[in-house]
Enzyme design. Structure first.
Site, PDB file in Angstrom:
ATOM      1  N   ARG A 171      26.823  20.604  22.774  1.00 30.21           N
ATOM      2  CA  ARG A 171      26.670  20.981  24.180  1.00 30.21           C
ATOM      3  C   ARG A 171      25.289  21.565  24.449  1.00 30.21           C
ATOM      4  NH1 ARG A 171      31.158  22.528  27.187  1.00 30.21           N
ATOM      5  NH2 ARG A 171      30.168  24.419  27.918  1.00 30.21           N
ATOM      6  N   ARG A 175      14.977  21.569  22.410  1.00 25.82           N
ATOM      7  CA  ARG A 175      13.810  21.021  23.113  1.00 25.82           C
ATOM      8  C   ARG A 175      12.516  21.422  22.444  1.00 25.82           C
ATOM      9  NH1 ARG A 175      15.807  23.567  27.976  1.00 25.82           N
ATOM     10  NH2 ARG A 175      17.364  22.177  28.894  1.00 25.82           N
ATOM     11  N   ARG A 248      41.623  29.870  22.302  1.00 24.83           N
ATOM     12  CA  ARG A 248      40.975  31.176  22.209  1.00 24.83           C
ATOM     13  C   ARG A 248      41.149  31.853  23.553  1.00 24.83           C
ATOM     14  NH1 ARG A 248      40.168  33.361  17.611  1.00 24.83           N
ATOM     15  NH2 ARG A 248      38.207  34.396  18.186  1.00 24.83           N
ATOM     16  N   ARG A 279      29.207  38.260  24.277  1.00 30.25           N
ATOM     17  CA  ARG A 279      28.102  38.327  25.222  1.00 30.25           C
ATOM     18  C   ARG A 279      28.357  39.374  26.294  1.00 30.25           C
ATOM     19  NH1 ARG A 279      28.835  32.041  27.249  1.00 30.25           N
ATOM     20  NH2 ARG A 279      31.043  32.238  27.656  1.00 30.25           N
ATOM     21  N   GLU A 305      32.336  40.491  26.726  1.00 28.85           N
ATOM     22  CA  GLU A 305      33.365  39.504  26.393  1.00 28.85           C
ATOM     23  C   GLU A 305      33.785  39.617  24.940  1.00 28.85           C
ATOM     24  OE1 GLU A 305      31.503  35.927  29.111  1.00 28.85           O
ATOM     25  OE2 GLU A 305      32.620  35.417  27.305  1.00 28.85           O
ATOM     26  N   TYR A 353      38.035  20.809  26.544  1.00 32.70           N
ATOM     27  CA  TYR A 353      36.977  21.777  26.848  1.00 32.70           C
ATOM     28  C   TYR A 353      36.096  21.198  27.966  1.00 32.70           C
ATOM     29  CZ  TYR A 353      33.206  25.104  25.354  1.00 32.70           C
ATOM     30  OH  TYR A 353      32.252  26.083  25.273  1.00 32.70           O
ATOM     31  N   ASP A 355      33.862  21.107  31.425  1.00 28.90           N
ATOM     32  CA  ASP A 355      33.018  21.866  32.340  1.00 28.90           C
ATOM     33  C   ASP A 355      33.554  21.657  33.759  1.00 28.90           C
ATOM     34  OD1 ASP A 355      31.276  22.944  30.503  1.00 28.90           O
ATOM     35  OD2 ASP A 355      29.877  21.267  30.583  1.00 28.90           O
TER      36      ASP A 355
HETATM   37  N1  UDP Z   1      26.507  28.841  20.635  1.00 30.88           N
HETATM   38  C1  UDP Z   1      25.841  29.497  19.628  1.00 30.88           C
HETATM   39  N2  UDP Z   1      24.961  30.479  19.940  1.00 30.88           N
HETATM   40  C2  UDP Z   1      24.713  30.841  21.220  1.00 30.88           C
HETATM   41  C3  UDP Z   1      25.369  30.157  22.263  1.00 30.88           C
HETATM   42  C4  UDP Z   1      26.272  29.167  21.930  1.00 30.88           C
HETATM   43  O1  UDP Z   1      26.055  29.221  18.463  1.00 30.88           O
HETATM   44  O2  UDP Z   1      23.899  31.771  21.450  1.00 30.88           O
HETATM   45  C5  UDP Z   1      27.478  27.795  20.260  1.00 30.88           C
HETATM   46  C6  UDP Z   1      28.884  28.358  20.086  1.00 30.88           C
HETATM   47  O3  UDP Z   1      29.517  27.661  19.048  1.00 30.88           O
HETATM   48  C7  UDP Z   1      29.515  28.040  21.411  1.00 30.88           C
HETATM   49  C8  UDP Z   1      28.892  26.683  21.739  1.00 30.88           C
HETATM   50  O4  UDP Z   1      27.572  26.808  21.259  1.00 30.88           O
HETATM   51  O5  UDP Z   1      30.914  27.958  21.315  1.00 30.88           O
HETATM   52  C9  UDP Z   1      28.896  26.324  23.206  1.00 30.88           C
HETATM   53  O6  UDP Z   1      28.260  27.346  23.941  1.00 30.88           O
HETATM   54  P1  UDP Z   1      28.334  27.442  25.519  1.00 30.88           P
HETATM   55  O7  UDP Z   1      27.416  28.517  25.942  1.00 30.88           O
HETATM   56  O8  UDP Z   1      28.144  26.080  26.074  1.00 30.88           O
HETATM   57  O9  UDP Z   1      29.845  27.889  25.704  1.00 30.88           O
HETATM   58  P2  UDP Z   1      30.671  28.480  26.953  1.00 30.88           P
HETATM   59  O10 UDP Z   1      29.678  28.983  27.945  1.00 30.88           O
HETATM   60  O11 UDP Z   1      31.548  27.371  27.416  1.00 30.88           O
HETATM   61  O12 UDP Z   1      31.439  29.595  26.328  1.00 30.88           O
END
Ligand code: UDP
Length: 372
Positions: A171, A175, A248, A279, A305, A353, A355
């Site tokens: 996801r 870059r 989860r 976070r 969270e 999962y 979006d």
């Molecule tokens: N992820 C990570 N480090 C980060 C942010 C995301 O390893 O700082 C990984 C983690 O496994 C997470 C996945 O990337 O479940 C997808 O992150 P995203 O932010 O897209 O998840 P959401 O916002 O849906 O919780």
């Protein structure tokens, strides 16, 4: 029958389907277990700030049809998601881009960054990544995996990265330019006035009953409509008879603080294992620190969270789409297909999962097929 459609769940899938059905002259009833509409995109206004009560939602899409559709119900601001990572006090840019590589390794050019990653993933060359750990190392190398992925992911999912599917990490973009925009999407933003207002508009003219537990009163409610759109957990619909699908859950510790700027960004990921939360969201920065009249806000609202394994009674958030759960879901899906008058949709109904834009897209398609 009093209604053509009974829609169980007032989240994005349910609201989109309801809006389409109403537009085509159908009689629609929407019910939801909660006392609020909008599912997990629900926002509450606290101290003039739209608080994302069930977790941060940043709308982004590449889909013109979905973007045009949703813009009928809200104006979107120009918010661009640029989360930062805090690893034991070290700050890094996300997603993984030249700012991240430069801070981590002192490199300045894309060529140097690529060389560094190449040297760190040598054991992965010519191997097809089988799990999240292998996928992450082959994308960004070992250092980033260690500081920005492994511990965060294991907190978030409660499982070792070697046991998680590779798609989860795909996801995130990687870059070799200096660009902190988290999403590779053509359109991005937050609805002005909050998501609740947007969903209210989608449901304008539709009958909605809140605080109704469909599965508890299924017989009664099934008698009201010809067709049912069910957006709750599919395993709960069938009384968990084949087993329980794993999720989860997230617990939010939300506080109003008497400071005007707590962390200088909407999203800060704590990527180390020592911090118990994954976070911290500072909601006002989704709207540039201002209220709907453009006034500066003296206070702030933050949410920490905490991720944990879902058990009955908790809110399900993230489906754990590993092999075991996906194969159990396939069995429920087959049962679902035998329920002639029921469509299962959304993150919980399809155990996916999704979006937000993808949910709207599938709901529009389902509505189109059902209503033609
Ligand atoms: N992820 C990570 N480090 C980060 C942010 C995301 O390893 O700082 C990984 C983690 O496994 C997470 C996945 O990337 O479940 C997808 O992150 P995203 O932010 O897209 O998840 P959401 O916002 O849906 O919780």
């Amino acid at each position: 029958m009093e209604y053509d459609y009974l829609i169980v769940g007032a989240g994005l899938y349910g609201a989109t389907f309801a809006e389409q059905a109403k537009k085509r002259g159908k009689r629609v009833l929407v019910i939801d277990k909660r006392d609020t509409i909008a599912g997990n995109v629900y926002t509450d206004n606290i101290e003039g700030i739209n608080v994302h009560v069930y977790g941060a939602h940043i709308f982004h899409t590449n889909n013109d049809r979905v973007w045009d559709y949703i813009n009928q119900f809200a104006e979107f601001n120009r918010y661009t998601n640029s989360p930062i990572a805090n690893y034991n006090g070290e700050i890094y840019s996300l997603p993984f881009n030249m700012y991240t590589f430069s801070k981590l390794w002192g490199v300045t050019t894309p060529e140097e960054a690529k060389a560094k990653i190449k040297s760190q993933k040598s054991e992965m060359t010519n191997k097809n990544p089988k799990n999240l750990e292998e996928q992450a190392i082959s994308l960004v190398g070992k250092d980033i995996y260690k500081k920005l992925i492994k511990e965060y992911t294991e907190k978030q999912w409660g499982r070792p990265c070697t046991e998680l599917p590779a798609f989860i990490i795909k996801r995130l973009p990687v870059r070799f330019i200096y660009d902190n925009n988290y999403f590779d999407s053509k359109y991005q933003g937050i609805p002005v006035g909050g998501y609740t207002k947007m969903v209210e508009k989608m449901l304008d003219g539709v009958e909605v009953r809140l605080g109704v537990d469909y599965l508890k009163h299924k017989k009664e409610y099934d008698k009201l409509a010809n067709k049912i759109i069910y957006t709750g957990p599919i395993d709960a619909y069938f009384g968990y008879k084949l087993g329980v699908l794993e999720y989860r859950t997230v617990k939010f510790d939300t506080e109003v603080l008497d400071v005007d700027n707590y962390q200088g960004n909407a999203v800060v990921n704590y990527t180390d294992k020592n911090t118990p939360y994954t976070r911290v969201i500072e909601h006002k920065w989704f709207e540039f620190g201002k209220d709907s009249q453009g006034n500066h806000l003296p206070k702030t609202v933050i949410s920490k969270e905490y991720s944990s394994e879902w058990k009955e009674g908790d809110e399900p958030y993230y489906p754990v789409n590993d092999e075991k759960n996906n194969s159990l879901y396939e069995k429920y899906k087959a049962l679902g297909q035998k329920e002639e008058d029921v469509i299962f949709g959304g993150r919980l109904g399809e155990y996916k999962y999704y979006d937000m834009d993808a949910v709207i897209d599938v709901a529009l398609k389902a509505a189109h097929d059902a209503l033609k």
